[in-house]
Design an enzyme around this catalytic site. Structure first.
Site, PDB file in Angstrom:
ATOM      1  N   HIS A  20       0.850  -1.198   0.000  1.00 43.05           N
ATOM      2  CA  HIS A  20       0.000   0.000   0.000  1.00 43.05           C
ATOM      3  C   HIS A  20       0.881   1.240   0.000  1.00 43.05           C
ATOM      4  O   HIS A  20       2.111   1.131  -0.052  1.00 43.05           O
ATOM      5  CB  HIS A  20      -1.009  -0.045   1.152  1.00 43.05           C
ATOM      6  CG  HIS A  20      -0.408  -0.122   2.531  1.00 43.05           C
ATOM      7  ND1 HIS A  20       0.464   0.822   3.026  1.00 43.05           N
ATOM      8  CD2 HIS A  20      -0.562  -1.044   3.525  1.00 43.05           C
ATOM      9  CE1 HIS A  20       0.808   0.500   4.267  1.00 43.05           C
ATOM     10  NE2 HIS A  20       0.215  -0.645   4.583  1.00 43.05           N
ATOM     11  N   HIS A  23       3.979   1.433   2.385  1.00 41.75           N
ATOM     12  CA  HIS A  23       5.177   0.707   1.934  1.00 41.75           C
ATOM     13  C   HIS A  23       5.827   1.476   0.785  1.00 41.75           C
ATOM     14  O   HIS A  23       7.052   1.577   0.693  1.00 41.75           O
ATOM     15  CB  HIS A  23       4.830  -0.697   1.421  1.00 41.75           C
ATOM     16  CG  HIS A  23       4.036  -1.536   2.390  1.00 41.75           C
ATOM     17  ND1 HIS A  23       2.801  -2.035   2.096  1.00 41.75           N
ATOM     18  CD2 HIS A  23       4.331  -1.951   3.650  1.00 41.75           C
ATOM     19  CE1 HIS A  23       2.358  -2.738   3.128  1.00 41.75           C
ATOM     20  NE2 HIS A  23       3.273  -2.695   4.086  1.00 41.75           N
ATOM     21  N   CYS A 128       1.813 -10.039  20.831  1.00 40.49           N
ATOM     22  CA  CYS A 128       0.917  -9.536  19.784  1.00 40.49           C
ATOM     23  C   CYS A 128       1.405 -10.121  18.470  1.00 40.49           C
ATOM     24  O   CYS A 128       2.535  -9.861  18.050  1.00 40.49           O
ATOM     25  CB  CYS A 128       0.913  -8.018  19.709  1.00 40.49           C
ATOM     26  SG  CYS A 128       0.086  -7.435  18.202  1.00 40.49           S
ATOM     27  N   CYS A 131       2.294  -7.500  15.709  1.00 44.53           N
ATOM     28  CA  CYS A 131       3.615  -6.867  15.882  1.00 44.53           C
ATOM     29  C   CYS A 131       4.733  -7.895  15.850  1.00 44.53           C
ATOM     30  O   CYS A 131       5.876  -7.534  15.677  1.00 44.53           O
ATOM     31  CB  CYS A 131       3.741  -6.168  17.232  1.00 44.53           C
ATOM     32  SG  CYS A 131       2.706  -4.766  17.495  1.00 44.53           S
ATOM     33  N   CYS A 145      -2.977  -4.853  22.653  1.00 45.63           N
ATOM     34  CA  CYS A 145      -1.708  -4.403  22.071  1.00 45.63           C
ATOM     35  C   CYS A 145      -1.769  -2.895  21.848  1.00 45.63           C
ATOM     36  O   CYS A 145      -2.736  -2.388  21.283  1.00 45.63           O
ATOM     37  CB  CYS A 145      -1.473  -5.111  20.736  1.00 45.63           C
ATOM     38  SG  CYS A 145      -0.345  -4.203  19.667  1.00 45.63           S
ATOM     39  N   HIS A 148      -1.859  -2.185  17.814  1.00 41.88           N
ATOM     40  CA  HIS A 148      -2.975  -2.668  16.996  1.00 41.88           C
ATOM     41  C   HIS A 148      -4.315  -2.655  17.718  1.00 41.88           C
ATOM     42  O   HIS A 148      -5.343  -2.909  17.106  1.00 41.88           O
ATOM     43  CB  HIS A 148      -2.686  -4.098  16.499  1.00 41.88           C
ATOM     44  CG  HIS A 148      -1.539  -4.150  15.551  1.00 41.88           C
ATOM     45  ND1 HIS A 148      -0.251  -4.351  15.966  1.00 41.88           N
ATOM     46  CD2 HIS A 148      -1.488  -3.966  14.209  1.00 41.88           C
ATOM     47  CE1 HIS A 148       0.552  -4.324  14.910  1.00 41.88           C
ATOM     48  NE2 HIS A 148      -0.166  -4.081  13.844  1.00 41.88           N
ATOM     49  N   LYS A 296      -4.940   5.160  10.999  1.00 37.78           N
ATOM     50  CA  LYS A 296      -3.916   4.234  10.560  1.00 37.78           C
ATOM     51  C   LYS A 296      -4.500   3.343   9.454  1.00 37.78           C
ATOM     52  O   LYS A 296      -5.670   2.966   9.535  1.00 37.78           O
ATOM     53  CB  LYS A 296      -3.555   3.342  11.755  1.00 37.78           C
ATOM     54  CG  LYS A 296      -2.099   3.071  11.811  1.00 37.78           C
ATOM     55  CD  LYS A 296      -1.707   2.226  12.978  1.00 37.78           C
ATOM     56  CE  LYS A 296      -0.551   1.462  12.453  1.00 37.78           C
ATOM     57  NZ  LYS A 296      -0.144   0.263  12.732  1.00 37.78           N
ATOM     58  N   LYS A 299      -5.974  -3.513   7.359  1.00 42.27           N
ATOM     59  CA  LYS A 299      -6.833  -4.397   6.572  1.00 42.27           C
ATOM     60  C   LYS A 299      -8.263  -4.309   7.053  1.00 42.27           C
ATOM     61  O   LYS A 299      -9.194  -4.259   6.265  1.00 42.27           O
ATOM     62  CB  LYS A 299      -6.359  -5.845   6.770  1.00 42.27           C
ATOM     63  CG  LYS A 299      -5.411  -6.316   5.710  1.00 42.27           C
ATOM     64  CD  LYS A 299      -5.201  -7.804   5.917  1.00 42.27           C
ATOM     65  CE  LYS A 299      -4.456  -8.425   4.787  1.00 42.27           C
ATOM     66  NZ  LYS A 299      -4.063  -9.793   5.054  1.00 42.27           N
TER      67      LYS A 299
HETATM   68  O1  ME8 Z   1       7.454  -4.192  10.021  1.00 40.81           O
HETATM   69  N1  ME8 Z   1       3.080   5.029   6.585  1.00 40.81           N
HETATM   70  O2  ME8 Z   1       6.993  -5.056   7.944  1.00 40.81           O
HETATM   71  P1  ME8 Z   1       5.702  -4.228   7.508  1.00 40.81           P
HETATM   72  C1  ME8 Z   1       4.378   5.007   6.288  1.00 40.81           C
HETATM   73  N2  ME8 Z   1       8.633  -7.019   8.316  1.00 40.81           N
HETATM   74  N3  ME8 Z   1       5.096   3.887   6.162  1.00 40.81           N
HETATM   75  C2  ME8 Z   1       4.477   2.729   6.333  1.00 40.81           C
HETATM   76  C3  ME8 Z   1       3.107   2.662   6.648  1.00 40.81           C
HETATM   77  C4  ME8 Z   1       2.402   3.885   6.764  1.00 40.81           C
HETATM   78  N4  ME8 Z   1       1.117   3.935   7.037  1.00 40.81           N
HETATM   79  N5  ME8 Z   1       2.754   1.378   6.764  1.00 40.81           N
HETATM   80  C5  ME8 Z   1       3.879   0.653   6.517  1.00 40.81           C
HETATM   81  C6  ME8 Z   1       7.658  -4.983   9.120  1.00 40.81           C
HETATM   82  N6  ME8 Z   1       4.911   1.461   6.251  1.00 40.81           N
HETATM   83  C7  ME8 Z   1       8.830  -5.930   9.195  1.00 40.81           C
HETATM   84  C8  ME8 Z   1      10.076  -5.184   8.886  1.00 40.81           C
HETATM   85  S1  ME8 Z   1      12.714  -5.002   8.534  1.00 40.81           S
HETATM   86  C9  ME8 Z   1      14.031  -5.911   8.982  1.00 40.81           C
HETATM   87  C10 ME8 Z   1      11.341  -5.960   8.990  1.00 40.81           C
HETATM   88  C11 ME8 Z   1       6.256   1.047   5.900  1.00 40.81           C
HETATM   89  O3  ME8 Z   1       5.216  -4.902   6.276  1.00 40.81           O
HETATM   90  C12 ME8 Z   1       7.288   1.617   6.865  1.00 40.81           C
HETATM   91  O4  ME8 Z   1       8.560   1.567   6.274  1.00 40.81           O
HETATM   92  O5  ME8 Z   1       4.787  -4.065   8.643  1.00 40.81           O
HETATM   93  C13 ME8 Z   1       7.210   0.617   7.992  1.00 40.81           C
HETATM   94  O6  ME8 Z   1       8.346   0.716   8.830  1.00 40.81           O
HETATM   95  C14 ME8 Z   1       7.156  -0.669   7.203  1.00 40.81           C
HETATM   96  O7  ME8 Z   1       6.352  -0.338   6.042  1.00 40.81           O
HETATM   97  C15 ME8 Z   1       6.544  -1.807   7.968  1.00 40.81           C
HETATM   98  O8  ME8 Z   1       6.305  -2.835   7.060  1.00 40.81           O
END
Ligand code: ME8
Length: 507
Positions: A20, A23, A128, A131, A145, A148, A296, A299
């Site tokens: 989304h 990311h 959680c 997380c 949590c 969330h 936030k 899903k």
């Molecule tokens: O945490 N606004 O993965 P994740 C801005 N797998 N950035 C956002 C966002 C938002 N609303 N939502 C997600 C994880 N992001 C782990 C990471 S790294 C070794 C492991 C971005 O799929 C942002 O970079 O939940 C956030 O830190 C990351 O996606 C979390 O992605």
């Protein structure tokens, strides 16, 4: 000759959700920085990928009647597709289920174990799954949590623990001595705050699940997903297999991520590295959260926006521009379609698009469709130099909005200069030298703008570059020389082309 090494990473995204705009934000920020460093001639390794282990993925796969790997295969591909759509120039895409990663994780685990920083214990905690993290009773909000606001699960397990508590002093000392290790400064203070609250050991293994990397000295356990995930950054540059490559890129690593995973990156990760005898990350650039309607994205709230939906209206460059120019890197920001539409039309369709089309039109209509000579002391020269300096300084600390804001000020200055000079009136009056001077200066300004904006809007930049009669693509140019005034060769043929950023009407 390869240039200076530069290594930049995005988080590896969980495969339980489709990509989304949140990311995309991190990934575009990292991509823009990677492209910027390439303009300086750096030898850039740019890594992104997917995080595929852990309970959350195991359960999501079960929910769909798939094996975790089948499930991960499918979703990981949607991230690759999204990054291809957004013209992300990553040089590698890592999946934590790859053999190269198992090897690196087991190598680091073993080194940390051999250093005496992993011990067996019993864990009882509230977990959680979203997380993939434990919370203490005090950290819960109404028993839920804190991130969330979902129920947590009581878990009692025999686990291996990483002795994080031993690293408090070393971490504090590191952050005190390395003021730019985390940008922006507010996020550095937050990280220091976490450490000063006191650090608890955390468990690095699980016996209750099997979907993970086996602990090398005790295969009943699999690695805790975060311990595994963080190591991806090392895997990709040959940790445990290619010492030379690892030593080249690790000291210059830049991690881009959001505040939600700051604690893992700014506390756990440097401690793990210190224990394994490696340098802590050189630089972590932490941004805020993109909210949708103040909420936030999740899903369950059905408010996750897929990049493709916005690219359909604004194009790839419009998408990339909006998020980096409009959202400050650091604080949270609220996404709205109306703001995107307004910003796109004002900055891209009007300001930039109009400058390009009016200057090229004048050059074709008044100057025979070739570049007139640029004056060495043209009045826009200072403004162009200032834009370059500001962009360079601001991108050092990932301040994209101010950095590219300076480039858009240069566009504004060129538009104002045209208004003031009224080349069409001079043309009528037969003052062709003055017209050629103004048009020449504006074309040169456009060249500088195109070059400087190319990391952010690579497609429009490439199109304009060739309309300006320049050979190759903007990414073939090298800074700082290419930004110097006077780079547009006189006599090159120009092309008007169609609107770079067609106006978008409100739906
Ligand atoms: O945490 N606004 O993965 P994740 C801005 N797998 N950035 C956002 C966002 C938002 N609303 N939502 C997600 C994880 N992001 C782990 C990471 S790294 C070794 C492991 C971005 O799929 C942002 O970079 O939940 C956030 O830190 C990351 O996606 C979390 O992605």
């Amino acid at each position: 000759m390869p240039g200076q090494p530069f290594f930049i990473t995005t988080p590896i995204y969980y495969v339980n959700a489709a990509p989304h705009i949140g990311h995309a934000y991190s990934t575009i920020a990292a991509d823009t920085m990677a492209r910027w460093r390439r303009l300086w001639g750096d030898d850039v390794v740019f890594l992104t990928g997917t995080d595929e282990h852990g309970l959350k993925i195991q359960r999501a796969a079960e929910g769909e009647g798939l094996t975790p790997l089948e499930f991960a295969d499918r979703v990981s591909q949607t991230f690759r597709d999204a990054w291809e759509l957004l013209d992300i120039s990553n040089t590698d895409f890592i999946r934590t289920t790859e053999p190269r990663h198992y090897l690196a994780v087991q190598t680091m685990l073993q080194r940390v174990y051999d250093a005496g920083d992993i011990e067996l214990g019993t864990y009882e905690g509230r977990y959680c799954v979203s997380c993939e993290a434990y919370y203490t009773e005090e950290e819960l909000v109404d028993g839920l949590c804190p991130i969330h606001l979902r129920p947590v699960e009581l878990v009692v397990e025999e686990n291996y623990f990483f002795r994080l508590s031993r690293f408090e002093d070393r971490l504090l000392e590191y952050y005190e001595n390395t003021p730019d290790a985390i940008v922006p400064p507010g996020k550095r203070n937050e990280a220091i705050g976490f450490i000063k609250q006191g650090l608890r050991d955390f468990s690095v293994s699980r016996t209750s699940i099997s979907w993970g990397v086996p602990i090398p000295w005790d295969e009943k356990h699999v690695s805790y997903v975060w311990f595994d995930a963080l190591i991806n950054y090392c895997t990709a540059i040959g940790y445990g297999t290619d010492v030379e490559q690892f030593n080249r890129y690790w000291p210059v690593v830049n991690h881009v991520l959001a505040k939600d995973i700051l604690r893992f990156h700014a506390v756990y990760w440097p401690a793990m590295l210190m224990s394994a005898g490696e340098l802590p990350p050189h630089r972590e650039a932490i941004h805020g959260f993109l909210l949708v309607g103040g909420e936030k994205m999740s899903k369950t709230a059905l408010n996750q926006i897929a990049p493709a939906d916005l690219v359909a209206d604004f194009g790839v460059d419009g998408f990339r521009y909006f998020f980096l120019a409009d959202q400050r890197f650091g604080p949270d920001g609220d996404f709205s379609y109306e703001a995107m539409l307004a910003r796109y039309n004002a900055d891209l369709a009007n300001n930039f698009g109009n400058l390009a089309s009016r200057v090229l039109n004048m050059a074709v209509n008044y100057c025979g469709g070739v570049v007139p000579a640029t004056r060495a002391d043209g009045p826009l020269r200072e403004a162009a130099a200032a834009a370059f300096t500001t962009l360079t300084v601001e991108l050092e600390s990932y301040n994209f909005s101010d950095g590219f804001g300076a480039v858009w000020e240069l566009i504004g200055a060129a538009n104002a200069y045209i208004e003031e000079q009224q080349p069409w009136a001079r043309q009528k009056a037969g003052d062709t030298d003055a017209v050629a001077a103004v048009v020449g200066d504006c074309l040169e300004t456009l060249r500088v703008v195109t070059l400087l904006a190319s990391p952010l809007i690579p497609n429009a930049a490439a199109a304009l570059w060739s309309r300006l009669g320049l050979p190759g693509r903007p990414e073939d140019a090298r800074l700082p020389d290419a930004a110097a005034w006077g780079g547009l060769p006189a006599g090159s043929p120009l092309e008007k082309g169609t609107a770079l950023f067609p106006r978008v009407d409100a739906p």
